[in-house]
Scaffold this motif. Structure first.
Motif, short mmCIF file in Angstrom:
data_model
loop_
_atom_site.label_atom_id
_atom_site.label_comp_id
_atom_site.label_asym_id
_atom_site.label_seq_id
_atom_site.Cartn_x
_atom_site.Cartn_y
_atom_site.Cartn_z
N PHE A 100 1.00 0.96 -13.19
CA PHE A 100 2.07 1.49 -14.04
C PHE A 100 1.80 2.95 -14.40
O PHE A 100 2.72 3.78 -14.41
N GLY A 195 3.88 2.37 -5.49
CA GLY A 195 3.58 1.02 -5.95
C GLY A 195 3.50 0.03 -4.80
O GLY A 195 2.65 -0.88 -4.81
N ASN A 219 3.74 -4.41 -14.06
CA ASN A 219 4.37 -3.09 -14.07
C ASN A 219 5.77 -3.15 -14.67
O ASN A 219 6.13 -2.36 -15.55
#
Length: 368
Positions: A100, A195, A219
Protein backbone atom coordinates in the motif's frame (compact mmCIF):
# COMPACT_ATOMS: atom_id res chain seq x y z
CA UNK A 1 4.50 -31.24 -23.42
CA UNK A 2 5.71 -27.94 -24.89
CA UNK A 3 3.44 -28.38 -27.89
CA UNK A 4 0.43 -28.76 -25.62
CA UNK A 5 1.48 -25.64 -23.76
CA UNK A 6 1.74 -23.87 -27.09
CA UNK A 7 -1.87 -24.69 -27.84
CA UNK A 8 -3.01 -23.63 -24.39
CA UNK A 9 -1.31 -20.25 -24.32
CA UNK A 10 -3.39 -18.54 -27.02
CA UNK A 11 -6.52 -20.18 -25.61
CA UNK A 12 -5.66 -18.64 -22.24
CA UNK A 13 -5.21 -15.19 -23.75
CA UNK A 14 -8.46 -15.63 -25.69
CA UNK A 15 -10.33 -16.29 -22.44
CA UNK A 16 -8.77 -13.20 -20.90
CA UNK A 17 -9.63 -11.08 -23.95
CA UNK A 18 -13.28 -12.16 -23.79
CA UNK A 19 -13.49 -11.16 -20.13
CA UNK A 20 -11.79 -7.83 -20.83
CA UNK A 21 -14.18 -7.04 -23.70
CA UNK A 22 -17.17 -7.92 -21.54
CA UNK A 23 -15.89 -5.50 -18.93
CA UNK A 24 -15.68 -2.75 -21.56
CA UNK A 25 -19.25 -3.49 -22.66
CA UNK A 26 -20.44 -3.24 -19.07
CA UNK A 27 -18.81 0.18 -18.76
CA UNK A 28 -20.43 1.31 -22.00
CA UNK A 29 -23.80 0.04 -20.76
CA UNK A 30 -23.27 1.96 -17.53
CA UNK A 31 -22.45 5.16 -19.42
CA UNK A 32 -25.62 4.72 -21.49
CA UNK A 33 -27.61 4.23 -18.28
CA UNK A 34 -28.94 0.88 -19.46
CA UNK A 35 -29.17 -0.36 -15.87
CA UNK A 36 -31.34 2.56 -14.77
CA UNK A 37 -34.03 0.13 -13.66
CA UNK A 38 -31.79 -0.76 -10.69
CA UNK A 39 -32.08 1.45 -7.63
CA UNK A 40 -29.10 3.71 -6.98
CA UNK A 41 -28.91 2.16 -3.53
CA UNK A 42 -27.98 -1.23 -5.01
CA UNK A 43 -26.21 -0.10 -8.19
CA UNK A 44 -22.64 -0.33 -6.84
CA UNK A 45 -23.33 -3.79 -5.43
CA UNK A 46 -24.83 -4.87 -8.76
CA UNK A 47 -21.78 -3.68 -10.72
CA UNK A 48 -19.39 -5.32 -8.27
CA UNK A 49 -21.15 -8.67 -8.45
CA UNK A 50 -21.46 -8.48 -12.23
CA UNK A 51 -17.85 -7.47 -12.89
CA UNK A 52 -16.05 -9.33 -10.13
CA UNK A 53 -18.01 -12.55 -9.67
CA UNK A 54 -19.23 -13.15 -13.22
CA UNK A 55 -16.71 -11.45 -15.52
CA UNK A 56 -13.60 -12.04 -13.41
CA UNK A 57 -14.40 -15.46 -12.00
CA UNK A 58 -17.32 -17.49 -13.32
CA UNK A 59 -17.01 -16.66 -17.02
CA UNK A 60 -13.21 -17.14 -17.37
CA UNK A 61 -13.32 -20.31 -15.25
CA UNK A 62 -16.15 -21.73 -17.37
CA UNK A 63 -14.56 -20.75 -20.70
CA UNK A 64 -11.15 -22.11 -19.71
CA UNK A 65 -12.67 -25.43 -18.63
CA UNK A 66 -14.75 -25.76 -21.81
CA UNK A 67 -11.99 -24.77 -24.24
CA UNK A 68 -9.32 -26.95 -22.63
CA UNK A 69 -11.72 -29.73 -21.63
CA UNK A 70 -10.67 -29.75 -17.99
CA UNK A 71 -12.54 -29.70 -14.70
CA UNK A 72 -12.61 -26.74 -12.29
CA UNK A 73 -10.52 -28.73 -9.81
CA UNK A 74 -7.70 -28.84 -12.36
CA UNK A 75 -7.85 -25.05 -12.69
CA UNK A 76 -7.83 -24.46 -8.93
CA UNK A 77 -4.87 -26.84 -8.54
CA UNK A 78 -3.07 -25.03 -11.35
CA UNK A 79 -3.72 -21.70 -9.60
CA UNK A 80 -2.20 -23.13 -6.38
CA UNK A 81 -5.09 -22.79 -3.97
CA UNK A 82 -3.40 -24.40 -0.97
CA UNK A 83 -3.77 -24.27 2.80
CA UNK A 84 -1.77 -21.59 4.58
CA UNK A 85 -0.67 -21.14 8.17
CA UNK A 86 -1.35 -18.22 10.49
CA UNK A 87 2.29 -17.21 10.07
CA UNK A 88 1.87 -16.94 6.30
CA UNK A 89 -1.32 -14.89 6.77
CA UNK A 90 0.48 -12.42 9.06
CA UNK A 91 3.43 -12.12 6.68
CA UNK A 92 1.04 -11.54 3.77
CA UNK A 93 -0.76 -8.79 5.70
CA UNK A 94 2.60 -7.13 6.41
CA UNK A 95 3.50 -7.27 2.72
CA UNK A 96 0.06 -5.83 1.95
CA UNK A 97 0.75 -2.82 4.19
CA UNK A 98 4.14 -2.28 2.51
CA UNK A 99 2.53 -2.70 -0.90
CA UNK A 100 0.00 0.00 0.00
CA UNK A 101 2.86 2.37 0.81
CA UNK A 102 4.49 1.60 -2.54
CA UNK A 103 1.20 2.08 -4.39
CA UNK A 104 0.58 5.37 -2.60
CA UNK A 105 3.99 6.67 -3.61
CA UNK A 106 3.71 5.46 -7.20
CA UNK A 107 0.20 6.88 -7.53
CA UNK A 108 1.22 10.26 -6.11
CA UNK A 109 4.33 10.41 -8.29
CA UNK A 110 2.79 9.53 -11.64
CA UNK A 111 -0.47 11.39 -11.04
CA UNK A 112 1.63 14.38 -10.05
CA UNK A 113 3.47 14.17 -13.36
CA UNK A 114 0.35 14.06 -15.52
CA UNK A 115 -1.29 16.75 -13.37
CA UNK A 116 1.68 19.03 -14.00
CA UNK A 117 0.82 18.86 -17.72
CA UNK A 118 -2.75 19.99 -17.09
CA UNK A 119 -4.54 16.73 -16.37
CA UNK A 120 -7.60 17.49 -14.26
CA UNK A 121 -8.96 14.02 -13.58
CA UNK A 122 -11.98 12.21 -14.99
CA UNK A 123 -14.12 12.25 -11.86
CA UNK A 124 -15.96 15.26 -10.58
CA UNK A 125 -14.99 16.80 -7.27
CA UNK A 126 -17.37 17.51 -4.47
CA UNK A 127 -17.78 17.46 -0.73
CA UNK A 128 -17.22 14.13 0.93
CA UNK A 129 -20.41 12.76 2.48
CA UNK A 130 -20.31 11.01 5.82
CA UNK A 131 -19.94 7.27 5.28
CA UNK A 132 -22.09 5.14 7.55
CA UNK A 133 -20.84 1.93 9.14
CA UNK A 134 -23.16 -0.06 6.87
CA UNK A 135 -21.71 1.68 3.81
CA UNK A 136 -18.20 1.04 5.12
CA UNK A 137 -18.89 -2.68 5.54
CA UNK A 138 -20.44 -2.82 2.08
CA UNK A 139 -17.39 -1.08 0.59
CA UNK A 140 -15.14 -3.68 2.26
CA UNK A 141 -17.16 -6.42 0.57
CA UNK A 142 -17.34 -4.79 -2.88
CA UNK A 143 -13.94 -3.06 -2.96
CA UNK A 144 -11.72 -5.37 -0.90
CA UNK A 145 -13.11 -8.91 -0.56
CA UNK A 146 -14.54 -9.41 -4.06
CA UNK A 147 -11.58 -7.86 -5.96
CA UNK A 148 -9.09 -9.79 -3.84
CA UNK A 149 -10.84 -13.09 -4.53
CA UNK A 150 -11.89 -12.63 -8.15
CA UNK A 151 -9.18 -10.41 -9.63
CA UNK A 152 -6.47 -12.57 -8.10
CA UNK A 153 -8.04 -15.71 -9.53
CA UNK A 154 -8.04 -14.03 -12.93
CA UNK A 155 -4.53 -12.55 -12.84
CA UNK A 156 -2.28 -14.30 -10.32
CA UNK A 157 -4.12 -17.57 -10.81
CA UNK A 158 -5.41 -18.23 -14.31
CA UNK A 159 -3.27 -15.77 -16.27
CA UNK A 160 0.02 -16.07 -14.38
CA UNK A 161 0.03 -19.80 -13.62
CA UNK A 162 -1.57 -20.65 -16.96
CA UNK A 163 1.33 -19.00 -18.78
CA UNK A 164 4.15 -20.04 -16.43
CA UNK A 165 5.75 -22.24 -19.07
CA UNK A 166 6.88 -19.10 -20.97
CA UNK A 167 9.00 -18.18 -17.94
CA UNK A 168 7.96 -16.85 -14.55
CA UNK A 169 9.46 -13.40 -15.11
CA UNK A 170 7.47 -12.96 -18.33
CA UNK A 171 4.26 -14.37 -16.82
CA UNK A 172 4.57 -12.06 -13.78
CA UNK A 173 5.16 -9.06 -16.06
CA UNK A 174 2.28 -9.93 -18.39
CA UNK A 175 -0.19 -10.54 -15.56
CA UNK A 176 0.82 -7.24 -13.91
CA UNK A 177 0.53 -5.28 -17.16
CA UNK A 178 -2.89 -6.79 -17.92
CA UNK A 179 -3.98 -6.09 -14.36
CA UNK A 180 -2.96 -2.45 -14.64
CA UNK A 181 -4.65 -1.88 -17.99
CA UNK A 182 -7.84 -3.68 -16.94
CA UNK A 183 -8.62 -0.78 -14.60
CA UNK A 184 -9.12 1.30 -17.78
CA UNK A 185 -8.10 4.43 -15.88
CA UNK A 186 -4.88 6.40 -16.30
CA UNK A 187 -5.02 7.33 -12.60
CA UNK A 188 -4.91 3.68 -11.54
CA UNK A 189 -2.83 1.95 -14.19
CA UNK A 190 0.58 2.81 -12.70
CA UNK A 191 0.08 1.68 -9.11
CA UNK A 192 -2.03 -1.30 -10.23
CA UNK A 193 0.86 -2.44 -12.43
CA UNK A 194 3.37 -2.16 -9.57
CA UNK A 195 0.97 -3.89 -7.20
CA UNK A 196 0.52 -6.64 -9.79
CA UNK A 197 4.28 -7.18 -9.90
CA UNK A 198 4.43 -7.55 -6.12
CA UNK A 199 1.48 -9.93 -5.89
CA UNK A 200 2.67 -11.95 -8.88
CA UNK A 201 6.14 -12.37 -7.38
CA UNK A 202 4.68 -13.41 -4.03
CA UNK A 203 2.33 -15.92 -5.68
CA UNK A 204 5.22 -17.55 -7.55
CA UNK A 205 7.68 -17.55 -4.65
CA UNK A 206 5.16 -18.96 -2.16
CA UNK A 207 3.64 -21.34 -4.73
CA UNK A 208 0.29 -20.32 -3.29
CA UNK A 209 -2.29 -17.81 -4.49
CA UNK A 210 -3.66 -17.00 -1.02
CA UNK A 211 -0.81 -14.65 0.01
CA UNK A 212 -1.52 -12.57 -3.11
CA UNK A 213 -5.23 -12.55 -2.23
CA UNK A 214 -4.43 -11.35 1.29
CA UNK A 215 -2.08 -8.64 0.00
CA UNK A 216 -4.74 -7.43 -2.43
CA UNK A 217 -7.38 -7.40 0.31
CA UNK A 218 -5.10 -5.56 2.77
CA UNK A 219 -4.24 -2.88 0.23
CA UNK A 220 -7.88 -2.27 -0.70
CA UNK A 221 -9.08 -2.48 2.89
CA UNK A 222 -6.69 0.31 3.90
CA UNK A 223 -8.08 2.48 1.09
CA UNK A 224 -11.64 1.75 2.24
CA UNK A 225 -10.75 2.63 5.82
CA UNK A 226 -9.04 5.90 4.88
CA UNK A 227 -12.15 6.98 2.94
CA UNK A 228 -14.34 6.01 5.89
CA UNK A 229 -12.06 7.71 8.42
CA UNK A 230 -11.79 10.83 6.28
CA UNK A 231 -15.56 11.25 6.19
CA UNK A 232 -15.82 10.86 9.97
CA UNK A 233 -12.59 12.60 11.07
CA UNK A 234 -11.11 9.40 12.49
CA UNK A 235 -7.49 8.30 12.88
CA UNK A 236 -5.50 8.42 9.58
CA UNK A 237 -8.48 9.95 7.81
CA UNK A 238 -6.39 12.94 6.72
CA UNK A 239 -3.37 10.85 5.73
CA UNK A 240 -3.44 12.07 2.14
CA UNK A 241 -3.62 15.72 3.20
CA UNK A 242 -0.73 15.31 5.62
CA UNK A 243 1.46 13.62 3.02
CA UNK A 244 0.65 16.17 0.31
CA UNK A 245 1.29 18.97 2.82
CA UNK A 246 4.76 17.60 3.57
CA UNK A 247 5.54 16.98 -0.09
CA UNK A 248 4.47 20.49 -1.16
CA UNK A 249 7.07 22.01 1.17
CA UNK A 250 9.96 19.95 -0.15
CA UNK A 251 12.48 20.85 -2.82
CA UNK A 252 12.03 18.69 -5.92
CA UNK A 253 15.47 17.06 -5.57
CA UNK A 254 14.88 16.35 -1.88
CA UNK A 255 11.43 14.99 -2.73
CA UNK A 256 12.83 12.56 -5.33
CA UNK A 257 15.59 11.40 -2.97
CA UNK A 258 13.14 10.88 -0.13
CA UNK A 259 10.77 8.90 -2.34
CA UNK A 260 13.65 6.79 -3.65
CA UNK A 261 14.86 5.98 -0.13
CA UNK A 262 11.38 5.09 1.10
CA UNK A 263 10.71 2.88 -1.93
CA UNK A 264 14.09 1.19 -1.51
CA UNK A 265 13.39 0.45 2.16
CA UNK A 266 9.88 -0.84 1.45
CA UNK A 267 11.04 -3.05 -1.44
CA UNK A 268 13.82 -4.51 0.71
CA UNK A 269 11.23 -5.22 3.40
CA UNK A 270 8.95 -6.95 0.88
CA UNK A 271 11.81 -9.07 -0.44
CA UNK A 272 12.84 -10.06 3.09
CA UNK A 273 9.29 -11.17 3.85
CA UNK A 274 9.13 -13.03 0.52
CA UNK A 275 12.26 -14.90 1.53
CA UNK A 276 10.47 -16.05 4.69
CA UNK A 277 7.50 -17.20 2.59
CA UNK A 278 9.90 -19.07 0.34
CA UNK A 279 11.49 -20.86 3.29
CA UNK A 280 8.08 -21.83 4.66
CA UNK A 281 7.09 -23.19 1.25
CA UNK A 282 10.28 -25.27 1.04
CA UNK A 283 9.85 -26.55 4.59
CA UNK A 284 6.26 -27.59 3.86
CA UNK A 285 7.40 -29.35 0.69
CA UNK A 286 10.14 -31.27 2.49
CA UNK A 287 7.78 -32.23 5.32
CA UNK A 288 5.16 -33.41 2.82
CA UNK A 289 7.76 -35.56 1.04
CA UNK A 290 8.91 -37.06 4.34
CA UNK A 291 5.31 -37.78 5.34
CA UNK A 292 4.61 -39.42 2.01
CA UNK A 293 7.68 -41.60 2.35
CA UNK A 294 7.34 -42.52 6.03
CA UNK A 295 3.65 -42.03 6.70
CA UNK A 296 2.43 -39.71 9.44
CA UNK A 297 5.41 -38.34 11.37
CA UNK A 298 3.75 -35.45 13.17
CA UNK A 299 4.93 -36.83 16.52
CA UNK A 300 8.50 -37.29 15.29
CA UNK A 301 9.34 -34.14 13.35
CA UNK A 302 8.65 -30.56 14.34
CA UNK A 303 9.31 -27.36 12.39
CA UNK A 304 12.82 -26.99 13.82
CA UNK A 305 13.73 -30.52 12.80
CA UNK A 306 12.43 -29.99 9.28
CA UNK A 307 14.33 -26.71 8.97
CA UNK A 308 17.50 -28.41 10.25
CA UNK A 309 17.08 -31.04 7.54
CA UNK A 310 16.80 -28.32 4.90
CA UNK A 311 19.79 -26.37 6.22
CA UNK A 312 21.85 -29.55 6.13
CA UNK A 313 20.95 -30.20 2.53
CA UNK A 314 23.75 -29.14 0.18
CA UNK A 315 21.23 -28.44 -2.59
CA UNK A 316 18.90 -26.20 -0.59
CA UNK A 317 21.10 -23.62 1.12
CA UNK A 318 18.88 -21.03 2.75
CA UNK A 319 21.60 -18.87 4.27
CA UNK A 320 21.58 -15.10 3.87
CA UNK A 321 24.71 -15.26 1.70
CA UNK A 322 23.07 -17.64 -0.75
CA UNK A 323 20.00 -15.46 -1.30
CA UNK A 324 21.40 -11.96 -1.66
CA UNK A 325 19.33 -11.52 -4.85
CA UNK A 326 15.89 -12.97 -4.06
CA UNK A 327 14.24 -11.50 -7.16
CA UNK A 328 15.93 -14.13 -9.28
CA UNK A 329 17.13 -16.70 -6.74
CA UNK A 330 13.76 -17.32 -5.12
CA UNK A 331 11.91 -17.91 -8.39
CA UNK A 332 11.48 -21.61 -9.19
CA UNK A 333 14.00 -22.97 -11.67
CA UNK A 334 12.44 -23.83 -15.02
CA UNK A 335 13.43 -26.16 -17.81
CA UNK A 336 12.22 -26.09 -21.41
CA UNK A 337 10.86 -22.54 -21.23
CA UNK A 338 8.61 -22.05 -24.24
CA UNK A 339 9.27 -19.11 -26.56
CA UNK A 340 5.99 -17.69 -27.81
CA UNK A 341 5.30 -16.58 -31.37
CA UNK A 342 2.79 -14.20 -32.96
CA UNK A 343 0.05 -16.82 -33.05
CA UNK A 344 0.44 -17.48 -29.34
CA UNK A 345 0.27 -13.78 -28.49
CA UNK A 346 -2.34 -12.52 -30.97
CA UNK A 347 -5.14 -12.30 -28.38
CA UNK A 348 -2.80 -10.86 -25.77
CA UNK A 349 -1.63 -8.17 -28.20
CA UNK A 350 -5.26 -7.42 -29.09
CA UNK A 351 -6.10 -6.90 -25.44
CA UNK A 352 -3.01 -4.75 -24.77
CA UNK A 353 -3.95 -2.50 -27.70
CA UNK A 354 -7.57 -2.30 -26.52
CA UNK A 355 -6.59 -1.59 -22.91
CA UNK A 356 -3.94 0.89 -23.99
CA UNK A 357 -6.35 2.85 -26.20
CA UNK A 358 -9.04 3.06 -23.52
CA UNK A 359 -6.49 4.08 -20.87
CA UNK A 360 -5.08 6.71 -23.22
CA UNK A 361 -8.60 8.00 -23.82
CA UNK A 362 -9.07 8.50 -20.06
CA UNK A 363 -5.87 10.56 -20.09
CA UNK A 364 -7.14 12.71 -22.97
CA UNK A 365 -10.53 13.05 -21.29
CA UNK A 366 -8.79 14.41 -18.20
CA UNK A 367 -7.34 17.28 -20.23
CA UNK A 368 -10.72 18.30 -21.63
Amino acid sequence: MIEKSNKKIYKLYFVYLISAVLMVLIRIASALNIFKFISDKYLDLFYSLLIQVFIMFIIPLTLYCLINKVKPKYVFDMCHYKKISVKVILISVAIGVLAFIVNLIVSSFFNGIISSFGYGGISGSGETETITIAQFLLSIFTSAILPAMCEEFMHRGLLLQGSRHIGFKKSILISALCFGLLHYNIEQVFFAFVGGLIMGYVAVVSKNIWPAVIIHFTNNFISCYISFASSRNLLFGNLDEVLYGIISKLNFVVYVMMIALICMGVVIGILKLCKVLYKIQIEDKVLANVQNAMGSVNNILDDESVYAMIQGNTVLNLTEKEYVDPVTRLLPKQKDVYKTNLKDNIFLITYLVLGGIITLFTLIWGFI
